[in-house]
Design a protein around this motif. Structure first.
Motif, PDB file in Angstrom:
ATOM      1  N   ALA A 176      31.226  45.847  37.254  1.00 46.64           N
ATOM      2  CA  ALA A 176      30.583  44.578  36.905  1.00 46.64           C
ATOM      3  C   ALA A 176      31.594  43.588  36.339  1.00 46.64           C
ATOM      4  O   ALA A 176      31.600  42.415  36.711  1.00 46.64           O
ATOM      5  N   GLY A 177      32.444  44.093  35.441  1.00 44.63           N
ATOM      6  CA  GLY A 177      33.428  43.211  34.822  1.00 44.63           C
ATOM      7  C   GLY A 177      34.442  42.659  35.803  1.00 44.63           C
ATOM      8  O   GLY A 177      34.904  41.518  35.671  1.00 44.63           O
ATOM      9  N   PHE A 178      34.780  43.449  36.806  1.00 45.88           N
ATOM     10  CA  PHE A 178      35.752  42.995  37.802  1.00 45.88           C
ATOM     11  C   PHE A 178      35.106  42.107  38.868  1.00 45.88           C
ATOM     12  O   PHE A 178      35.672  41.088  39.286  1.00 45.88           O
ATOM     13  N   GLY A 179      33.903  42.472  39.303  1.00 47.85           N
ATOM     14  CA  GLY A 179      33.304  41.779  40.432  1.00 47.85           C
ATOM     15  C   GLY A 179      32.693  40.428  40.121  1.00 47.85           C
ATOM     16  O   GLY A 179      32.966  39.439  40.815  1.00 47.85           O
ATOM     17  N   TRP A 180      31.894  40.344  39.070  1.00 43.47           N
ATOM     18  CA  TRP A 180      31.128  39.127  38.830  1.00 43.47           C
ATOM     19  C   TRP A 180      31.966  37.890  38.512  1.00 43.47           C
ATOM     20  O   TRP A 180      31.556  36.773  38.884  1.00 43.47           O
ATOM     21  N   PRO A 181      33.121  37.984  37.842  1.00 40.84           N
ATOM     22  CA  PRO A 181      33.922  36.770  37.640  1.00 40.84           C
ATOM     23  C   PRO A 181      34.331  36.087  38.938  1.00 40.84           C
ATOM     24  O   PRO A 181      34.569  34.875  38.967  1.00 40.84           O
ATOM     25  N   HIS A 182      34.412  36.863  40.022  1.00 44.40           N
ATOM     26  CA  HIS A 182      34.809  36.268  41.298  1.00 44.40           C
ATOM     27  C   HIS A 182      33.710  35.380  41.890  1.00 44.40           C
ATOM     28  O   HIS A 182      33.996  34.547  42.766  1.00 44.40           O
ATOM     29  N   ILE A 183      32.478  35.553  41.433  1.00 43.66           N
ATOM     30  CA  ILE A 183      31.395  34.691  41.910  1.00 43.66           C
ATOM     31  C   ILE A 183      31.678  33.238  41.512  1.00 43.66           C
ATOM     32  O   ILE A 183      31.522  32.308  42.301  1.00 43.66           O
ATOM     33  N   THR A 184      32.099  33.029  40.276  1.00 44.54           N
ATOM     34  CA  THR A 184      32.412  31.680  39.789  1.00 44.54           C
ATOM     35  C   THR A 184      33.698  31.162  40.408  1.00 44.54           C
ATOM     36  O   THR A 184      33.802  29.986  40.774  1.00 44.54           O
ATOM     37  N   ALA A 185      34.669  32.056  40.547  1.00 48.93           N
ATOM     38  CA  ALA A 185      35.972  31.627  41.072  1.00 48.93           C
ATOM     39  C   ALA A 185      35.910  31.249  42.544  1.00 48.93           C
ATOM     40  O   ALA A 185      36.693  30.419  43.014  1.00 48.93           O
ATOM     41  N   PHE A 186      34.983  31.842  43.291  1.00 47.41           N
ATOM     42  CA  PHE A 186      34.865  31.572  44.727  1.00 47.41           C
ATOM     43  C   PHE A 186      33.480  31.005  45.036  1.00 47.41           C
ATOM     44  O   PHE A 186      32.742  31.544  45.860  1.00 47.41           O
ATOM     45  N   GLU A 187      33.124  29.918  44.356  1.00 47.71           N
ATOM     46  CA  GLU A 187      31.792  29.344  44.502  1.00 47.71           C
ATOM     47  C   GLU A 187      31.499  28.928  45.941  1.00 47.71           C
ATOM     48  O   GLU A 187      30.382  29.048  46.422  1.00 47.71           O
ATOM     49  N   SER A 188      32.486  28.384  46.621  1.00 53.01           N
ATOM     50  CA  SER A 188      32.251  27.813  47.938  1.00 53.01           C
ATOM     51  C   SER A 188      32.602  28.758  49.084  1.00 53.01           C
ATOM     52  O   SER A 188      32.539  28.367  50.243  1.00 53.01           O
ATOM     53  N   LEU A 243      43.110  36.259  39.007  1.00 54.01           N
ATOM     54  CA  LEU A 243      42.647  34.866  39.038  1.00 54.01           C
ATOM     55  C   LEU A 243      43.508  33.951  38.172  1.00 54.01           C
ATOM     56  O   LEU A 243      43.089  32.846  37.820  1.00 54.01           O
ATOM     57  N   GLU A 244      44.685  34.438  37.811  1.00 50.76           N
ATOM     58  CA  GLU A 244      45.683  33.656  37.064  1.00 50.76           C
ATOM     59  C   GLU A 244      45.190  33.261  35.665  1.00 50.76           C
ATOM     60  O   GLU A 244      45.371  32.131  35.211  1.00 50.76           O
ATOM     61  N   TYR A 245      44.553  34.213  35.010  1.00 48.73           N
ATOM     62  CA  TYR A 245      44.216  34.110  33.586  1.00 48.73           C
ATOM     63  C   TYR A 245      43.433  32.856  33.193  1.00 48.73           C
ATOM     64  O   TYR A 245      43.876  32.082  32.332  1.00 48.73           O
ATOM     65  N   PRO A 246      42.275  32.612  33.776  1.00 49.06           N
ATOM     66  CA  PRO A 246      41.458  31.482  33.305  1.00 49.06           C
ATOM     67  C   PRO A 246      40.985  31.748  31.873  1.00 49.06           C
ATOM     68  O   PRO A 246      40.655  32.881  31.507  1.00 49.06           O
ATOM     69  N   ALA A 247      40.952  30.722  31.060  1.00 52.45           N
ATOM     70  CA  ALA A 247      40.632  30.872  29.629  1.00 52.45           C
ATOM     71  C   ALA A 247      39.258  31.494  29.408  1.00 52.45           C
ATOM     72  O   ALA A 247      39.063  32.310  28.500  1.00 52.45           O
ATOM     73  N   ILE A 248      38.293  31.121  30.251  1.00 52.14           N
ATOM     74  CA  ILE A 248      36.939  31.621  30.073  1.00 52.14           C
ATOM     75  C   ILE A 248      36.879  33.133  30.195  1.00 52.14           C
ATOM     76  O   ILE A 248      36.130  33.806  29.468  1.00 52.14           O
ATOM     77  N   LEU A 249      37.689  33.708  31.099  1.00 55.05           N
ATOM     78  CA  LEU A 249      37.683  35.162  31.254  1.00 55.05           C
ATOM     79  C   LEU A 249      38.289  35.855  30.039  1.00 55.05           C
ATOM     80  O   LEU A 249      37.905  36.979  29.704  1.00 55.05           O
ATOM     81  N   THR A 250      39.222  35.201  29.407  1.00 56.45           N
ATOM     82  CA  THR A 250      39.801  35.772  28.178  1.00 56.45           C
ATOM     83  C   THR A 250      38.714  35.938  27.119  1.00 56.45           C
ATOM     84  O   THR A 250      38.596  36.992  26.477  1.00 56.45           O
ATOM     85  N   TRP A 251      37.909  34.897  26.953  1.00 55.08           N
ATOM     86  CA  TRP A 251      36.845  34.951  25.955  1.00 55.08           C
ATOM     87  C   TRP A 251      35.754  35.951  26.356  1.00 55.08           C
ATOM     88  O   TRP A 251      35.209  36.656  25.506  1.00 55.08           O
ATOM     89  N   ILE A 252      35.446  36.000  27.639  1.00 52.86           N
ATOM     90  CA  ILE A 252      34.436  36.977  28.094  1.00 52.86           C
ATOM     91  C   ILE A 252      34.931  38.400  27.867  1.00 52.86           C
ATOM     92  O   ILE A 252      34.179  39.271  27.401  1.00 52.86           O
ATOM     93  N   GLY A 253      36.197  38.655  28.180  1.00 53.10           N
ATOM     94  CA  GLY A 253      36.765  39.979  27.967  1.00 53.10           C
ATOM     95  C   GLY A 253      36.750  40.376  26.501  1.00 53.10           C
ATOM     96  O   GLY A 253      36.405  41.508  26.150  1.00 53.10           O
ATOM     97  N   VAL A 254      37.115  39.424  25.640  1.00 50.07           N
ATOM     98  CA  VAL A 254      37.090  39.688  24.193  1.00 50.07           C
ATOM     99  C   VAL A 254      35.659  39.965  23.741  1.00 50.07           C
ATOM    100  O   VAL A 254      35.408  40.867  22.923  1.00 50.07           O
ATOM    101  N   GLY A 255      34.704  39.194  24.274  1.00 52.31           N
ATOM    102  CA  GLY A 255      33.298  39.412  23.912  1.00 52.31           C
ATOM    103  C   GLY A 255      32.820  40.796  24.303  1.00 52.31           C
ATOM    104  O   GLY A 255      32.126  41.464  23.536  1.00 52.31           O
ATOM    105  N   CYS A 256      33.185  41.232  25.511  1.00 53.26           N
ATOM    106  CA  CYS A 256      32.808  42.581  25.962  1.00 53.26           C
ATOM    107  C   CYS A 256      33.405  43.644  25.049  1.00 53.26           C
ATOM    108  O   CYS A 256      32.749  44.641  24.713  1.00 53.26           O
TER     109      CYS A 256
END
Length: 238
Positions: free
Chosen positions: A37-49, A108-121
């Motif tokens: 889940a942690g690996f797959g779902w971030p790609h939904i936002t990164a590849f919206e189109s 995904l080249e370290y987007p800031a939002i993923l850093t915070w999500i990872g810390v939250g998890c």
């Protein structure tokens, strides 16, 4: 025909404590479920189109059934093993999610939002570990208190004044609150309630007698009352 009581044998099998292999494998699946889940779902936002990469898409698709099935399996194990808690499986799942997010962030080249999500998890995982430690400590203290009451308190007879259920329906087991009544050393009638997991093969009936221990110096303290029938029919196996 059998020389072994089939009812006792069935109860023994139903309450048999899971072995180390089952525990380790189930916890591993909990971690993998979180990782997917942690690996797959971030790609939904990164590849919206566009469609996410194949590996990420496979992780997304597999994460939901993995989470559901591993959680069910872990709950079943916990119900048969008092020394294990639900939070352990949850902690590993969130740790897996934090790991998965970290791996996704690298690609995904370290987007800031993923850093915070990872810390939250990771914070959620640590919080569940803390809850698990506190719950284990509480179970240990309750066991010690009950052992103390049984060794130093007064033993008396109690009976079921309300079995807490009408009949078994779809399930062979029922979770209910049973009410017991007894008289203390001063002749005062008292009532105490305990949650029981009752098997249809071994039902509880009104008027049924059992053994009860209480603290003579504090007979009204519910926490210092031990009911043998409640110990024989615990919510979780030993």
């Amino acid at each position: 025909m059998s020389t072994v009581d089939p009812v006792a044998l069935r109860k023994l099998r139903a309450n048999k404590r899971p072995g180390p292999l089952a525990v380790v494998l189930t916890l591993a699946f909990q971690f993998v479920a979180g990782l997917a889940a942690g690996f797959g779902w971030p790609h939904i936002t990164a590849f919206e189109s566009e469609v996410p990469p194949g590996l990420a898409l496979a992780a997304i698709i597999s994460s939901i059934p993995l989470i559901v099935l591993s959680s069910i399996a872990w709950t079943a194990i916990v119900m048969k093993h008092r020394k294990l808690g639900l939070t352990l499986g949850g902690a590993l799942m969130w740790l897996g999610a934090a790991t998965g997010v970290a791996v996704a962030a690298v690609g995904l080249e370290y987007p800031a939002i993923l850093t915070w999500i990872g810390v939250g998890c990771l914070v959620v995982s640590l919080f569940l570990v803390l809850l698990g430690v506190m719950a284990a400590q509480k179970r240990r203290l309750v066991a010690e208190r009950e052992a103390g009451v049984m060794s130093t308190g007064i033993m008396t007879s109690a009976r079921v004044s309300d079995k807490g259920y009408v009949a078994f329906r779809d399930s062979a087991r029922i979770l209910t609150t049973v009410t017991f009544t007894f008289h203390d050393s001063s002749g005062v009638q008292r009532w105490v309630q305990r949650p029981l997991l009752i098997d249809a093969a071994d039902p509880v009936i009104d008027g049924q007698e059992t053994t009860l221990w209480y603290d003579p110096s504090d007979p009204g303290n519910d926490k210092k009352i031990v009911v043998k029938l409640a110990q024989d029919m615990p919510l979780r196996a030993s």
